[in-house]
Design a protein around this motif. Structure first.
Motif, short mmCIF file in Angstrom:
data_model
loop_
_atom_site.label_atom_id
_atom_site.label_comp_id
_atom_site.label_asym_id
_atom_site.label_seq_id
_atom_site.Cartn_x
_atom_site.Cartn_y
_atom_site.Cartn_z
N HIS A 185 0.84 -1.20 0.00
CA HIS A 185 0.00 0.00 0.00
C HIS A 185 0.88 1.25 0.00
CE1 HIS A 185 -3.33 -2.62 0.48
NE2 HIS A 185 -3.15 -2.86 1.76
N THR A 186 1.98 1.20 0.72
CA THR A 186 2.89 2.35 0.77
C THR A 186 3.43 2.66 -0.62
OG1 THR A 186 3.52 1.90 3.06
CG2 THR A 186 5.05 3.22 1.75
N HIS A 187 3.91 1.64 -1.32
CA HIS A 187 4.44 1.87 -2.66
C HIS A 187 3.36 2.37 -3.62
CE1 HIS A 187 7.87 -1.10 -1.70
NE2 HIS A 187 8.27 0.13 -1.49
N ALA A 188 2.17 1.85 -3.50
CA ALA A 188 1.07 2.30 -4.37
C ALA A 188 0.75 3.76 -4.12
CB ALA A 188 -0.17 1.45 -4.14
N LEU A 189 0.66 4.15 -2.86
CA LEU A 189 0.35 5.53 -2.52
C LEU A 189 1.47 6.46 -2.96
CD1 LEU A 189 -1.71 7.42 -1.30
CD2 LEU A 189 -0.74 6.94 0.96
N GLU A 190 2.72 6.06 -2.76
CA GLU A 190 3.85 6.86 -3.21
C GLU A 190 3.82 7.05 -4.72
OE1 GLU A 190 7.18 4.67 -1.59
OE2 GLU A 190 7.44 6.17 -0.01
N ALA A 191 3.49 5.99 -5.47
CA ALA A 191 3.42 6.09 -6.93
C ALA A 191 2.32 7.05 -7.36
CB ALA A 191 3.18 4.70 -7.53
N MET A 192 1.19 6.99 -6.68
CA MET A 192 0.09 7.90 -7.01
C MET A 192 0.47 9.35 -6.73
SD MET A 192 -2.95 5.45 -5.49
CE MET A 192 -4.07 6.78 -5.19
N LEU A 193 1.08 9.59 -5.58
CA LEU A 193 1.51 10.95 -5.24
C LEU A 193 2.54 11.46 -6.24
CD1 LEU A 193 1.75 10.60 -1.37
CD2 LEU A 193 0.05 11.91 -2.66
N HIS A 194 3.50 10.60 -6.57
CA HIS A 194 4.54 10.97 -7.53
C HIS A 194 3.91 11.32 -8.89
CE1 HIS A 194 8.47 11.10 -9.39
NE2 HIS A 194 8.04 10.25 -10.31
N PHE A 195 2.92 10.55 -9.32
CA PHE A 195 2.24 10.82 -10.59
C PHE A 195 1.63 12.22 -10.59
CE2 PHE A 195 -1.71 10.98 -13.00
CZ PHE A 195 -1.26 10.67 -14.26
N PHE A 196 0.90 12.55 -9.53
CA PHE A 196 0.25 13.86 -9.46
C PHE A 196 1.29 14.99 -9.41
CE2 PHE A 196 -3.52 11.45 -8.06
CZ PHE A 196 -4.47 12.02 -8.90
N GLU A 197 2.35 14.79 -8.64
CA GLU A 197 3.38 15.83 -8.54
C GLU A 197 4.13 15.99 -9.86
OE1 GLU A 197 5.63 14.30 -5.26
OE2 GLU A 197 4.25 15.15 -3.77
N ARG A 198 4.53 14.88 -10.48
CA ARG A 198 5.31 14.91 -11.72
C ARG A 198 4.52 15.57 -12.84
NH1 ARG A 198 6.38 9.37 -12.92
NH2 ARG A 198 4.35 9.39 -13.88
N ASN A 199 3.22 15.34 -12.88
CA ASN A 199 2.38 15.90 -13.94
C ASN A 199 1.70 17.20 -13.54
OD1 ASN A 199 2.57 13.81 -16.13
ND2 ASN A 199 2.01 12.53 -14.38
N ASP A 200 2.08 17.73 -12.39
CA ASP A 200 1.52 18.98 -11.88
C ASP A 200 -0.01 18.96 -11.95
OD1 ASP A 200 1.78 21.49 -10.69
OD2 ASP A 200 1.74 22.52 -12.62
N LEU A 201 -0.58 17.88 -11.41
CA LEU A 201 -2.01 17.68 -11.40
C LEU A 201 -2.57 17.77 -9.99
CD1 LEU A 201 -2.27 14.61 -13.80
CD2 LEU A 201 -2.84 16.98 -14.33
N SER A 202 -3.83 18.12 -9.91
CA SER A 202 -4.54 18.11 -8.64
C SER A 202 -5.82 17.32 -8.84
CB SER A 202 -4.88 19.54 -8.21
OG SER A 202 -5.76 19.53 -7.11
N PRO A 203 -6.19 16.45 -7.89
CA PRO A 203 -7.44 15.70 -8.03
C PRO A 203 -8.66 16.61 -8.14
CG PRO A 203 -6.14 14.81 -6.25
CD PRO A 203 -5.47 16.07 -6.68
N ASP A 204 -8.57 17.83 -7.61
CA ASP A 204 -9.69 18.77 -7.67
C ASP A 204 -9.61 19.71 -8.86
OD1 ASP A 204 -10.81 17.75 -5.34
OD2 ASP A 204 -9.57 19.05 -4.09
N GLY A 205 -8.51 19.66 -9.60
CA GLY A 205 -8.30 20.60 -10.72
C GLY A 205 -9.12 20.23 -11.94
N ASP A 206 -9.22 21.19 -12.85
CA ASP A 206 -9.90 20.96 -14.12
C ASP A 206 -9.01 20.12 -15.03
OD1 ASP A 206 -12.14 22.45 -13.42
OD2 ASP A 206 -11.23 24.33 -14.12
N PRO A 207 -9.62 19.26 -15.85
CA PRO A 207 -8.82 18.42 -16.77
C PRO A 207 -8.13 19.23 -17.84
CG PRO A 207 -11.19 17.89 -16.95
CD PRO A 207 -11.04 18.96 -15.93
#
Length: 73
Positions: free
Chosen positions: A51-73
């Motif tokens: 679970h730790t690795h999965a969560l880290e990968a998800m966070l890294h994806f959002f940070e690397r792509n400068d995305l926010s779950p609440d942001g507009d597509p």
């Protein structure tokens, strides 16, 4: 011998070795709704070994792509 006998859980040395592996880390709990936790566990098993690795990968994806779950597509 019963056909439907339940196999015993791994115990003893196996569990001691697993706990020793994780003892170098400190863990923290996060409270989430049960349905979300079930969904995350299923997703986590598909993409990662923990679970730790999965969560880290998800966070890294959002940070690397400068995305926010609440942001507009």
């Amino acid at each position: 011998m019963q056909q439907n006998a339940v196999k015993p859980l791994k115990t003893g040395i196996y569990l001691q070795q697993k706990m020793t592996e994780y003892s170098k880390y400190s863990f923290s709990g996060i409270n989430v709704k049960k349905e979300v936790a079930i969904k995350f566990r299923k997703f986590s098993r598909q993409i990662s070994v923990s679970h730790t690795h999965a969560l880290e990968a998800m966070l890294h994806f959002f940070e690397r792509n400068d995305l926010s779950p609440d942001g507009d597509p």
